[in-house]
Design an enzyme around this catalytic site. Structure first.
Site, PDB file in Angstrom:
ATOM      1  N   HIS A   1      18.804  14.826   1.555  1.00 58.66           N
ATOM      2  CA  HIS A   1      18.069  14.934   2.752  1.00 58.66           C
ATOM      3  C   HIS A   1      18.482  14.344   3.936  1.00 58.66           C
ATOM      4  O   HIS A   1      18.360  15.306   5.053  1.00 58.66           O
ATOM      5  CB  HIS A   1      16.584  14.626   2.517  1.00 58.66           C
ATOM      6  CG  HIS A   1      15.805  15.527   3.557  1.00 58.66           C
ATOM      7  ND1 HIS A   1      15.715  16.939   3.180  1.00 58.66           N
ATOM      8  CD2 HIS A   1      15.328  15.050   4.673  1.00 58.66           C
ATOM      9  CE1 HIS A   1      14.966  17.238   4.306  1.00 58.66           C
ATOM     10  NE2 HIS A   1      14.678  16.154   5.215  1.00 58.66           N
TER      11      HIS A   1
ATOM     12  N   ARG B   1      19.685  32.192  -5.865  1.00 57.25           N
ATOM     13  CA  ARG B   1      20.659  31.828  -4.993  1.00 57.25           C
ATOM     14  C   ARG B   1      21.888  31.714  -5.842  1.00 57.25           C
ATOM     15  O   ARG B   1      21.827  31.510  -7.180  1.00 57.25           O
ATOM     16  CB  ARG B   1      20.276  30.614  -4.211  1.00 57.25           C
ATOM     17  CG  ARG B   1      20.082  29.455  -4.869  1.00 57.25           C
ATOM     18  CD  ARG B   1      19.676  28.232  -4.161  1.00 57.25           C
ATOM     19  NE  ARG B   1      20.940  27.787  -3.074  1.00 57.25           N
ATOM     20  CZ  ARG B   1      20.731  26.671  -2.596  1.00 57.25           C
ATOM     21  NH1 ARG B   1      20.041  25.656  -3.215  1.00 57.25           N
ATOM     22  NH2 ARG B   1      21.817  26.122  -1.990  1.00 57.25           N
ATOM     23  N   ARG B   2      23.124  31.535  -4.903  1.00 53.89           N
ATOM     24  CA  ARG B   2      24.130  31.329  -5.558  1.00 53.89           C
ATOM     25  C   ARG B   2      24.818  32.392  -6.635  1.00 53.89           C
ATOM     26  O   ARG B   2      25.369  32.133  -7.785  1.00 53.89           O
ATOM     27  CB  ARG B   2      24.237  29.949  -6.170  1.00 53.89           C
ATOM     28  CG  ARG B   2      24.088  28.921  -5.181  1.00 53.89           C
ATOM     29  CD  ARG B   2      23.879  27.420  -5.817  1.00 53.89           C
ATOM     30  NE  ARG B   2      24.234  26.440  -4.535  1.00 53.89           N
ATOM     31  CZ  ARG B   2      24.251  25.252  -4.537  1.00 53.89           C
ATOM     32  NH1 ARG B   2      23.874  24.736  -5.664  1.00 53.89           N
ATOM     33  NH2 ARG B   2      24.666  24.588  -3.852  1.00 53.89           N
TER      34      ARG B   2
ATOM     35  N   PHE C   1      17.862  27.161   4.981  1.00 61.35           N
ATOM     36  CA  PHE C   1      18.947  26.256   5.354  1.00 61.35           C
ATOM     37  C   PHE C   1      19.946  26.871   6.509  1.00 61.35           C
ATOM     38  O   PHE C   1      20.212  26.082   7.458  1.00 61.35           O
ATOM     39  CB  PHE C   1      19.650  25.082   4.794  1.00 61.35           C
ATOM     40  CG  PHE C   1      20.673  25.856   3.649  1.00 61.35           C
ATOM     41  CD1 PHE C   1      20.130  26.086   2.319  1.00 61.35           C
ATOM     42  CD2 PHE C   1      21.658  26.317   4.230  1.00 61.35           C
ATOM     43  CE1 PHE C   1      21.319  26.840   1.468  1.00 61.35           C
ATOM     44  CE2 PHE C   1      22.738  26.822   3.369  1.00 61.35           C
ATOM     45  CZ  PHE C   1      22.446  27.078   2.197  1.00 61.35           C
ATOM     46  N   HIS C   2      19.922  28.011   6.262  1.00 63.05           N
ATOM     47  CA  HIS C   2      20.720  28.778   7.537  1.00 63.05           C
ATOM     48  C   HIS C   2      20.014  28.800   8.642  1.00 63.05           C
ATOM     49  O   HIS C   2      20.332  28.780   9.887  1.00 63.05           O
ATOM     50  CB  HIS C   2      21.009  30.225   7.097  1.00 63.05           C
ATOM     51  CG  HIS C   2      22.468  30.217   6.261  1.00 63.05           C
ATOM     52  ND1 HIS C   2      22.370  29.964   4.792  1.00 63.05           N
ATOM     53  CD2 HIS C   2      23.685  30.166   6.388  1.00 63.05           C
ATOM     54  CE1 HIS C   2      23.657  30.072   4.377  1.00 63.05           C
ATOM     55  NE2 HIS C   2      24.542  30.371   5.235  1.00 63.05           N
TER      56      HIS C   2
ATOM     57  N   TYR D   1      19.453  15.315   8.672  1.00 66.43           N
ATOM     58  CA  TYR D   1      19.221  14.861   9.893  1.00 66.43           C
ATOM     59  C   TYR D   1      20.185  14.195  10.876  1.00 66.43           C
ATOM     60  O   TYR D   1      20.382  14.193  11.754  1.00 66.43           O
ATOM     61  CB  TYR D   1      18.111  13.743   9.460  1.00 66.43           C
ATOM     62  CG  TYR D   1      16.929  14.417   9.518  1.00 66.43           C
ATOM     63  CD1 TYR D   1      16.364  14.279   7.996  1.00 66.43           C
ATOM     64  CD2 TYR D   1      15.907  14.761  10.246  1.00 66.43           C
ATOM     65  CE1 TYR D   1      15.220  15.128   7.763  1.00 66.43           C
ATOM     66  CE2 TYR D   1      14.857  15.549   9.938  1.00 66.43           C
ATOM     67  CZ  TYR D   1      14.432  15.567   8.838  1.00 66.43           C
ATOM     68  OH  TYR D   1      13.175  16.252   8.533  1.00 66.43           O
TER      69      TYR D   1
END
Lengths: 223, 172, 540
Positions: free
Chosen positions: C217, C431-432, C369-370, C221
């Site tokens: 995580h 996904r993936r 996340f994109h 940041y």
């Protein structure tokens, strides 16, 4: 006499509750992997000579009879599993059992790494590139929940890890024979019925077509 | 009270209000989820049970003849399945609607994930550990279990079928 | 002055980042073309997953690390007006990281490390991949040391003075990165490298994933900090205004330092090897870490409002139009804040304990996340580049118009790429995957959204090429502009006195360590107390 009848009756009544045996006693755990890692191909070559394996499987692990499997160049883990399954009678073959019944697991591993070290069979030049067959190989058939053959057997048919065998360069007749064995339930050592499900879903025509494809696929094609 | 503790770090009154709103928002969201977690027993799969994945078919729970759907004495069902490259076994399972089910799944090889679109059934399947999900299917129909974690070059092809049928009078 | 030495270090690091970015963008286009199903000759799981792995490593480890490090060095010297603490160590760290990248690149590009950027065992890559990854991370630790030392040296030389906000944030980021990267370092050094070399037989997948979640995580940041630092310290003056609150900026940075790391279990909600109680604890921390972002949103938008009103904007929203949108920093920040809002709400769903089940490992995650990383964070990287390149090279920015066009294309392309992914995730697409050989009813639902991916991919690649073009032409621009300096924002209210706790990071670092022991201590220890079964290596 009465005691015999009682004994037989009791045994017959008890057997369903005994629980079915696993389809194979072979697990690819650390112990098995160590066995294979420590195996010696030279010892395996010796064992093949004394055991006269070449009678059916050829001098170089490539058999002359198309109903006998080419074992040259298959993965050692796959060969070991089949040998052990024959020994444990999880796979039914009187000939194979007779050939190896005096061997122990270590010797089976030696044989496996020996045959794995041999160059695999070179396929015939004519290839079956039928579109329906290619679709099964690379895309499968979602309607029948058939996954692409290539997903387990590799994009070039050279097999996957452990008990996902190479198919490329195998005898056409042997491939058809094996698929029919899975279909009829004569061969049951595919853990969790992975191949039995596939064989039951395919048609006879498709099995023949796929066998023709794999028997002629060039093993060193782009991966 | 008239003394706002945020005064010490935040001079502007409007910004202070916003900071309070942000903090309260965080706590309210956490609180709501906490409430539902405890009241409705809504937890993600977290049973922490180990198993030797390399010998899975030789275990008792994940032996080949133990897979599938079984009734429990309290009327719920236990679905025992295996994730192995590249499929979920048994490849077709049938379950009655509106019946509590417990899915127990283990991997025979690598990391997998499984979810069923149209339901809330989802879990990771981690080699070395048993996954357990408790849920209930509320709609009849045909569903798919899809592998959603990269498990190798055949990952795309890894899926199986779930059929939810009407509840017959005597159950399973 | 020593400024030029830091400029060199800054430029070299950031160039590595952007070159990696361009290569990865090309791979991104290949991936959407392959997935579309419209080009059967392109379809190949081996090539696709090698591309996804390389794309992920380049974007998530190379672009980011080098950009953050380069920006950090330049920010440190310009905000503190102080030379680098130890030039040799800084360059040593750079070369160590480059060596790691090159070492990992070989197996990645030859299909021997197609384990994706998360490299979860027991899929095993070539050992060079893991060793390369370790070296890349360890090289960045020299940057961490450098930032901490520079701040310490400055504080000793300026007793009682307020540490410039840009450096306060940069050093907070450095400390946070060091602590969070320890997770993946432990996994790679003690598990994956010996396992891939055959020195240990098995790896406990549960322990590996737990250690990776320690990093997983806060790494985002680490990437995001420069974006926030730019918004707090570069944007206000670029927009023609002042920073609304210097103090709340520090509060936000401190909260990010404290709350980003000990919350990694929201990446493990669906994993069976951690108990629900720990996951719940991490969830609370995850919602807390949303607070500094909400605070940042307020402060930045308030600062922009000040600038807008100073430029004559009237009425409730009139100040928005009055902002200097022709300044790339302002445009990027505006577009970035929009994407932050959307991505942030998506993030709140991901954080939501049981609700996470509906989106876990579906394309929703890819969309999320994109949008937030490739969107908000990376668009601010572009803004930072357009702002710093003239100052680091002493040459004029090649074309303001091209820069603005590039930013808008990035924004539009990102929305086209990511919004359908959010829908696809809720519609159940995993996904993936390199293709969709599933039940026809499911696949039909997804078809239209799949096509959107290609359009998004094309636009983004064009934008990526434009960025590198503008930077190259700026670097070689015959029109020089010497003497440009970094103009850090002035706070609305001058900072006369600052509480010690908002001017130093030692206390907060200690707090993180304590919080980490509480959140991760037993969850890691449990693997050594219970009997676990490790897994031997598996090929892809």
């Amino acid at each position: 006499m009465m005691r015999l009848i009682t004994l037989c009756t009791v045994m017959a009544l008890l057997s369903p509750t005994a629980g079915a045996e696993p389809s194979s006693a072979v697990a690819f755990d650390s112990a098995t992997l160590k066995l294979l890692a420590d195996a010696d191909p030279a010892r395996g070559e010796e064992l093949a000579k004394t055991g006269k394996c070449s009678k059916c499987h050829g001098d170089a692990g490539i058999s002359e009879d198309p109903e006998d499997i080419n074992i040259a160049g298959m993965s050692s883990s796959y060969i070991f599993k089949q040998l052990k399954d024959y020994l444990d009678k999880k796979r039914d073959s009187r000939d194979m059992y007779k050939s190896i019944r005096d061997l122990d697991a270590r010797q089976l591993a030696d044989l496996a790494v020996w045959y794995a070290s041999l160059p695999p069979a070179q396929p015939a030049p004519d290839r079956n590139m039928d579109r329906a067959v290619l679709r099964l190989v690379f895309k499968g058939d979602p309607e029948r929940m058939l996954k692409a053959c290539a997903s387990c057997h590799g994009r070039n048919g050279r097999g996957g890890q452990f008990d996902h065998p190479a198919l490329a360069g195998q005898h056409r007749e042997y491939l058809v024979l094996s698929m029919n064995e899975f279909r009829e339930g004569d061969r049951e050592n595919d853990i969790y019925a992975r191949m039995r499900n596939v064989a039951e879903a395919l048609t006879e025509k498709e099995i023949k077509g796929l066998a023709a494809y794999y028997a002629t696929v060039v093993p060193d094609e782009a991966k | 009270m008239s003394i706002d503790p945020l005064r010490y770090i935040c001079e502007d009154p409007l910004e202070r209000k916003w900071a309070w709103i942000s903090l309260i928002l965080a706590f309210v969201m956490g609180g709501v989820l906490g409430f539902y977690a405890l009241a409705s027993n809504l937890h993600p799969p977290s049973n922490v049970e180990t198993i030797d994945s390399s010998r899975l078919h030789l275990s008792e729970e994940f032996a080949e003849d133990n897979l599938g759907v079984k009734s429990n004495p309290d009327g719920s069902l236990t679905i025992t399945m295996v994730a192995a490259r590249y499929g979920f076994y048994p490849p077709r399972i049938e379950v009655p609607v509106d019946t509590p089910v417990t899915l127990r799944m283990a991997s025979a090889d690598v990391l997998h994930g499984v979810h069923v679109p149209g339901t809330n059934m989802t879990t990771m399947v981690v080699p070395g550990y048993i996954s357990e999900v408790n849920t209930m299917f509320t709609r009849t129909g045909e569903f798919s279990l899809l592998c959603n974690e990269f498990c190798g070059l055949g990952h795309d092809h890894m899926w199986s079928r779930l059929v939810v049928v009407e509840n017959s009078a005597g159950g399973q | 002055m020593d400024d030029t030495k830091a400029a060199g270090l800054g430029l070299v690091n950031m160039w590595v980042g952007f070159i990696a970015f361009l290569a990865a963008a090309v791979m991104g286009l290949y991936q959407v073309l392959e997935r579309s199903g419209l080009f059967p000759d392109l379809e190949s799981p081996a090539l696709y997953f090698a591309s996804v792995s390389t794309h992920g490593v380049l974007m998530g480890f190379v672009l980011t690390t080098f950009l953050v490090v380069g920006f950090g060095y330049y920010t440190a010297t310009t905000s503190l007006k102080q030379p680098l603490w130890n030039r040799r160590l800084a360059w040593f760290g750079f070369w160590l990281s480059i060596t790691g990248v090159l070492l990992a690149a070989v197996p990645l590009l030859t299909g021997q490390a197609s384990v994706l950027y998360t490299f979860y065992p027991p899929l095993k890559a070539h050992p060079a991949f893991y060793i390369g990854a370790a070296l890349l991370v360890m090289g960045s630790w020299f940057w961490c040391l450098e930032m901490v030392m520079m701040m310490a040296v400055w504080k000793r030389a300026h007793p009682g003075e307020t540490v410039p906000l840009a450096m306060f944030g940069t050093t907070a980021n450095a400390i946070m990165w060091f602590i969070t990267s320890l997770g993946v370092a432990l996994e790679v050094v003690f598990q994956l490298i010996p396992w891939s070399l055959g020195l240990i037989e098995t790896v406990d997948v549960g322990l590996a994933r737990t250690l990776f979640s320690w990093t997983l995580h806060a790494i985002v940041y680490f990437w995001l900090f420069p974006a926030y630092i730019a918004m707090y310290t570069l944007l206000p003056k670029a927009a023609g205004g002042k920073l609304f609150s210097d103090q709340m900026g520090r509060v936000a940075f401190i909260m990010l330092l404290v709350f980003s790391i000990p919350i990694g279990f929201h990446h493990l909600y669906m994993d069976p090897f951690q108990a629900a109680g720990w996951k719940f604890l991490h969830m609370i921390g995850t919602f807390m870490v949303a607070v500094p972002t909400l605070i940042t949103g307020f402060t930045i938008i308030a600062s922009l409002e000040i600038a807008g009103r100073l430029r004559g904007g009237k009425g409730l929203l009139g100040w928005i139009a009055a902002l200097p949108w022709s300044n790339p920093m302002v445009t990027a920040a505006g577009l970035g804040l929009l994407m932050l809002t959307m991505g942030g709400f998506g993030g709140m769903i991901n954080a939501s304990y049981s609700m996470n089940a509906m989106v876990h490992n579906t394309q929703w995650v890819t969309g999320h996340f994109h949008l937030i990383f490739a969107g908000t964070t990376v668009i601010m990287y572009f803004a930072i580049a357009y702002y710093l390149w003239p100052r680091m090279t002493g040459r004029r920015l090649y074309s303001n118009t091209l820069a603005l066009t590039q930013l808008w294309l990035w924004f539009i392309g990102m929305l086209i790429l990511t919004l359908p992914w959010h829908y696809l995730g809720i519609a159940g697409q995993p996904r993936r995957i390199s293709s969709t050989p599933y039940d026809a009813a499911l696949v039909q639902q997804w078809d239209a959204s799949e096509l959107a991916m290609i359009m998004g991919g094309f636009i983004l690649l064009v934008s990526a090429v434009m960025l590198v073009f503008v930077l190259v032409r700026t670097q070689t621009n015959p029109q020089r502009e010497p003497g440009m300096t970094v103009e850090y924002a002035e706070p609305l209210h001058p900072v006369l006195r600052i509480p010690r706790l908002l001017n130093g990071l030692a206390f907060w670092t200690a707090l993180v360590v304590v919080y980490m022991i509480a959140s991760y201590g037993y969850p890691i220890l449990q693997f050594f107390l219970m009997e676990t079964h490790g897994t031997t290596p598996w090929s892809i």
